[in-house]
Write an enzyme that holds these catalytic residues in place. Structure first.
Site, PDB file in Angstrom:
ATOM      1  N   ASP A 151      23.050   2.753  93.609  1.00 22.19           N
ATOM      2  CA  ASP A 151      23.479   1.402  93.284  1.00 22.19           C
ATOM      3  C   ASP A 151      24.472   0.909  94.333  1.00 22.19           C
ATOM      4  OD1 ASP A 151      21.951   1.506  91.045  1.00 22.19           O
ATOM      5  OD2 ASP A 151      23.606   1.810  89.644  1.00 22.19           O
ATOM      6  N   GLY A 341      73.486  17.621  65.603  1.00 23.64           N
ATOM      7  CA  GLY A 341      73.716  18.186  66.924  1.00 23.64           C
ATOM      8  C   GLY A 341      73.887  17.149  68.026  1.00 23.64           C
ATOM      9  N   LYS A 343      71.626  14.321  68.491  1.00 20.71           N
ATOM     10  CA  LYS A 343      70.361  13.707  68.934  1.00 20.71           C
ATOM     11  C   LYS A 343      70.441  12.179  68.947  1.00 20.71           C
ATOM     12  CE  LYS A 343      67.826  15.804  65.834  1.00 20.71           C
ATOM     13  NZ  LYS A 343      68.882  16.629  65.194  1.00 20.71           N
ATOM     14  N   ALA A 345      73.053  10.342  69.360  1.00 23.89           N
ATOM     15  CA  ALA A 345      73.917   9.903  70.467  1.00 23.89           C
ATOM     16  C   ALA A 345      73.150   9.917  71.782  1.00 23.89           C
ATOM     17  CB  ALA A 345      75.157  10.797  70.552  1.00 23.89           C
TER      18      ALA A 345
END
Length: 549
Positions: A151, A341, A343, A345
């Protein structure tokens, strides 16, 4: 590009008639005809010229506006003009892979029509061939040396015979399926099976006569086999190797579309996914200026020497660039850590740095609202037991109490909620697929096995001193020690978590230190992206040039 500059006489009139379908509604007239005549080597620019010249009709009325929008169900006609005389050599480059004076193998570039036709009288592979191989001019008038075709927008290996004896022999070999051909294609989506056979007969499309299709009656046998070599992380596209055992027109394009994975850039057999890309993935759509199909390997017996010949050709730059662009899919980062823990922030710091972020806790909270996905599933399982009478939402406090008292119930709730969160995270990464990275905070990511299922590319852990986590940070969150202990018991211990992480943020000081640590980790992630890019380039080199490795 086809033009008429090398022809002086025997002007030929061309005429096409088509019916616009309802699906063509709002399509420009020039785009409609440009797509319909693509395989005949007629450019959209040529179509525009013919329309402006008054050669187009809609329901029997002349239309000179290329941008005329179709309503659907119109009868359309288009006239064109072409000139055909003897072939004129064109002194243009031709990448000759092999030539022994009898057989030549050429690397055809995409966009080059194989042989001339009334709709494409110049600018073809044949015009270049008769410059490089003038001896073939004594063969077939319009297709000298051609034993098979590619093609216009397919790149790659094509065999040419340089004399009539070998042309007939090679044509017979192709007809008898004694030539092994394999192609590389980039297709939309990810096939469910890594290997597959498509044995479906093909014929003219029952409605769109310029197209081919898998047909139930009257088709000719067509058989293809495919192998998935690679899929992009976002699941948008895959690289497949396709071996064809028959040589039907548009066989690979039709067969892959038939199983739901049309070729990227194929606006004839994959118009819908291409339109979606134009809307949702415009940068990728711009790279797909043609169907991503490349004739990669070719093996056959030499008609004279009977030597077994085998050739491979790496795909061109546009093909490689598409794969590289797909591989640059968003870096899917998971953020984990023990309860209280830091996360949240870190997520805030990342958001301030304009990095897309996701919170599983917020996802669950939305899901628990009335008519949310979690609300609906919980209600189906437990009735109104955990529905707050005032708000109509899930009563999270009552649910938490029940989960603490009954471990089986807790596991059942987790089995309901985890798939919802996973779906939301997957959609989050898809939404940000054009970003360098996106970060999803998922507390139970490791416990859910996301890292082993390759649902994320990197896992970042937050390590926090026990006294800080159970003291200062716990008090800021307003969580009593007993509740924190329960949350801890539902997760892996911190060491087990951190051992599975790609990199670790140390949350052992103030917010300024946490910001600095987060910035450091972003640099680590950037280096990982660079390493991944280099690794992928090396992978492609080995894949496409196996003899050089």
């Amino acid at each position: 590009m086809c033009n008429n500059e090398d022809f002086q006489e025997n002007e030929t009139e061309l005429l096409w008639t088509k019916t616009a379908e309802f699906s063509d509604r709002n399509t420009r007239l020039d785009k409609f005809w440009g797509t319909a005549l693509e395989e005949e080597g007629i450019s959209r620019g040529k179509v525009k010229d013919w329309i402006k010249a008054g050669f187009a009709e809609i329901n029997g009325k002349i239309c000179k506006k290329p941008n005329q929008k179709l309503m659907g169900n119109e009868e359309l006609t288009l006239k064109g003009e072409a000139e055909l005389t003897s072939l004129v050599p064109e002194e243009l480059p031709l990448e000759i892979i092999y030539n022994d004076g009898k057989i030549a193998v050429i690397n055809k570039p995409a966009g080059l029509t194989t042989h001339p036709a009334p709709s494409c009288p110049t600018g073809t592979l044949v015009h270049r061939m008769i410059h490089h191989f003038p001896e073939i001019r004594d063969m077939d008038e319009w297709r000298p040396g051609i034993v098979h075709r590619l093609d216009k927008f397919t790149s790659g290996l094509i065999t040419v015979a340089l004399n009539e004896h070998d042309r007939l022999a090679m044509s017979t070999a192709f007809a008898d399926r004694e030539v092994n051909k394999a192609y590389l294609a980039i297709v939309h989506g990810v096939p469910k099976r890594e290997f597959g056979e498509i044995d479906q007969p093909m014929g003219r499309h029952p409605v769109h006569k310029t197209k081919m299709a898998v047909v139930l009656k009257g088709g000719r046998d067509a058989r293809s086999e495919y192998e998935v070599l690679w899929s992009d992380p976002a699941g948008r596209a895959s690289l497949v190797k396709v071996k064809i055992y028959t040589g039907r027109t548009h066989q690979i394009r039709v067969h892959m579309a038939h199983i739901g994975h049309p070729l990227v850039g194929d606006q004839v057999y994959g118009s819908m996914p291409h339109a979606i890309w134009e809307q949702d993935q415009p940068q990728l759509a711009k790279l797909a200026e043609r169907q991503m199909l490349h004739a990669y390997s070719l093996s056959f017996t030499h008609p004279d020497s009977e030597e077994e010949l085998s050739f491979t050709q790496a795909p061109p730059e546009d093909f490689i660039n598409m794969l590289k662009a797909l591989d640059k899919s968003v870096q899917r980062v998971g953020l984990i850590g023990m309860p209280c823990g830091g996360k949240s922030a870190v997520l805030k710091i990342l958001a301030e740095k304009k990095i897309p972020t996701f919170s599983a806790d917020e996802s669950v909270a939305r899901s628990y609202e009335k008519d949310g996905a979690g609300w609906e599933l919980m209600r189906q399982r437990f009735g109104n037991r955990f529905i707050d009478n005032e708000t109509g939402n899930i009563d999270k406090a009552e649910l938490f109490t029940a989960m603490c008292e009954n471990e089986d119930l807790r596991r059942e709730v987790m089995n309901i909620i985890h798939p919802i969160v996973q779906h939301d995270v997957t959609e989050f990464y898809k939404t940000n697929s054009n970003q360098p990275l996106a970060v999803a905070e998922v507390p139970l990511l490791l416990e859910g096995g996301w890292h082993t299922k390759k649902l994320v590319d990197a896992v970042i852990g937050i390590r926090t001193p026990e006294e800080k986590r159970t003291g200062e940070l716990r008090e800021k969150r307003g969580i009593d020690p007993e509740m924190l202990a329960v949350f801890d018991s539902w997760q892996w211990d911190e060491k087990s978590k951190m051992d599975c992480c790609t990199a670790i943020i140390e949350n052992d000081a103030d917010l300024a230190k946490l910001d600095s640590e987060t910035t450091r980790i972003l640099e680590v992630l950037a280096d990982l992206r660079k390493d991944k890019e280099t690794s992928f380039e090396n992978y492609l080199k080995k894949l496409f040039n196996p003899d050089e490795s």
